[in-house]
Write a protein that holds these residues in place. Sequence first.
Motif, short mmCIF file in Angstrom:
data_model
loop_
_atom_site.label_atom_id
_atom_site.label_comp_id
_atom_site.label_asym_id
_atom_site.label_seq_id
_atom_site.Cartn_x
_atom_site.Cartn_y
_atom_site.Cartn_z
N PHE A 1 0.85 -1.20 0.00
CA PHE A 1 0.00 0.00 0.00
C PHE A 1 0.88 1.24 0.00
O PHE A 1 1.99 1.22 0.51
N CYS B 1 -14.11 -0.42 3.90
CA CYS B 1 -13.53 -1.63 4.53
C CYS B 1 -14.50 -2.20 5.56
O CYS B 1 -14.78 -3.40 5.57
N HIS C 1 -16.34 -5.98 4.81
CA HIS C 1 -15.99 -7.16 5.61
C HIS C 1 -16.92 -7.35 6.81
O HIS C 1 -16.68 -8.22 7.64
N ARG D 1 -8.74 -0.24 9.01
CA ARG D 1 -8.10 0.93 8.39
C ARG D 1 -8.52 2.17 9.16
O ARG D 1 -9.66 2.27 9.64
N CYS E 1 -6.15 -5.92 8.74
CA CYS E 1 -6.30 -5.84 7.29
C CYS E 1 -5.67 -7.07 6.63
O CYS E 1 -4.53 -7.43 6.92
N MET F 1 -5.51 -7.16 3.28
CA MET F 1 -5.39 -6.65 1.91
C MET F 1 -6.50 -7.26 1.06
O MET F 1 -6.34 -7.50 -0.14
N CYS F 2 -7.62 -7.55 1.73
CA CYS F 2 -8.77 -8.18 1.07
C CYS F 2 -8.40 -9.52 0.43
O CYS F 2 -8.87 -9.84 -0.67
N PRO G 1 -8.18 -4.27 -3.62
CA PRO G 1 -8.77 -4.15 -2.29
C PRO G 1 -9.82 -3.03 -2.23
O PRO G 1 -9.69 -2.00 -2.91
N CYS H 1 -10.70 -0.70 -0.13
CA CYS H 1 -10.35 0.66 0.29
C CYS H 1 -9.77 1.46 -0.88
O CYS H 1 -10.16 2.60 -1.13
S1 SF4 Z 1 -7.21 -3.92 1.89
FE1 SF4 Z 1 -9.27 -4.65 2.40
S2 SF4 Z 1 -9.09 -5.31 4.54
FE2 SF4 Z 1 -7.33 -4.00 4.13
S3 SF4 Z 1 -7.96 -1.90 4.76
FE3 SF4 Z 1 -8.39 -2.14 2.55
S4 SF4 Z 1 -10.53 -2.78 2.46
FE4 SF4 Z 1 -9.82 -3.18 4.55
#
Ligand code: SF4
Length: 197
Positions: free
Chosen positions: A9, A26, A30, A39, A123, A125-126, A153, A155
């Motif tokens: 990221f 996020c 989830h 996040r 997190c 990372m999805c 992801p 976010c």
């Molecule tokens: S990658 Fe996915 S789990 Fe991680 S902060 Fe972003 S939306 Fe949330």
Amino acid sequence: MYNYARMKFYCDTERCIECFGCVIACDEAHELPLGIARRKVVTLNDGIEGKEFSVSVACMHCTDAPCEQVCPVDCFYIREDGIVLHDKDKCIGCGYCLYACPFGAPQFPKDGAFGIRGVMDKCTMCAGGPEPTFSIEEREKYGQNRIAEGKVPMCAATCSTNALLVGDAESVSKIYRERVAARGKGVQTPYGWKEAY
Ligand code: SF4
Ligand code: SF4
């Protein structure tokens, strides 16, 4: 030397407008319980003209992940693409990972009895977790697995200013360098770069 993508990221603080879109996306994607924030958006130098900036922070999926190094039950594992995941069935809620993490990423439920942390969440990372991909168990414990679906992801997909970048470290770094060059401000070290990359 890495032969495969190393997912990272990067939040471009010059583009983050503190809208909290990434945080809400996020939470919703989830179905996170109250008190769990995978996040966060942090504002520094609040109110100081010319110095205030905001940064969206989650697990940075560190290259030498400190959480993995301190976990006494080995619940972390790092995928070939660098995404740092953990096994909730192994976690004993000791909180060592939270003390080790430079970004405050590990989250613990706040509704347990005093002194009991419960199982850690962070997190992904999805990218789901160790359960079979797209299984009900994976969904319930870790949320959506958008990476396995070939998606970005949630976010980063939601960020309206493209402040939040995600992808292979080399590509993210290239985009950042091009933006800095276009701004004509010289080289800057992005937030978290030294710790996570
Ligand atoms: S990658 Fe996915 S789990 Fe991680 S902060 Fe972003 S939306 Fe949330
Ligand atoms: S940001 Fe924190 S939780 Fe994520 S890999 Fe680094 S130390 Fe671990």
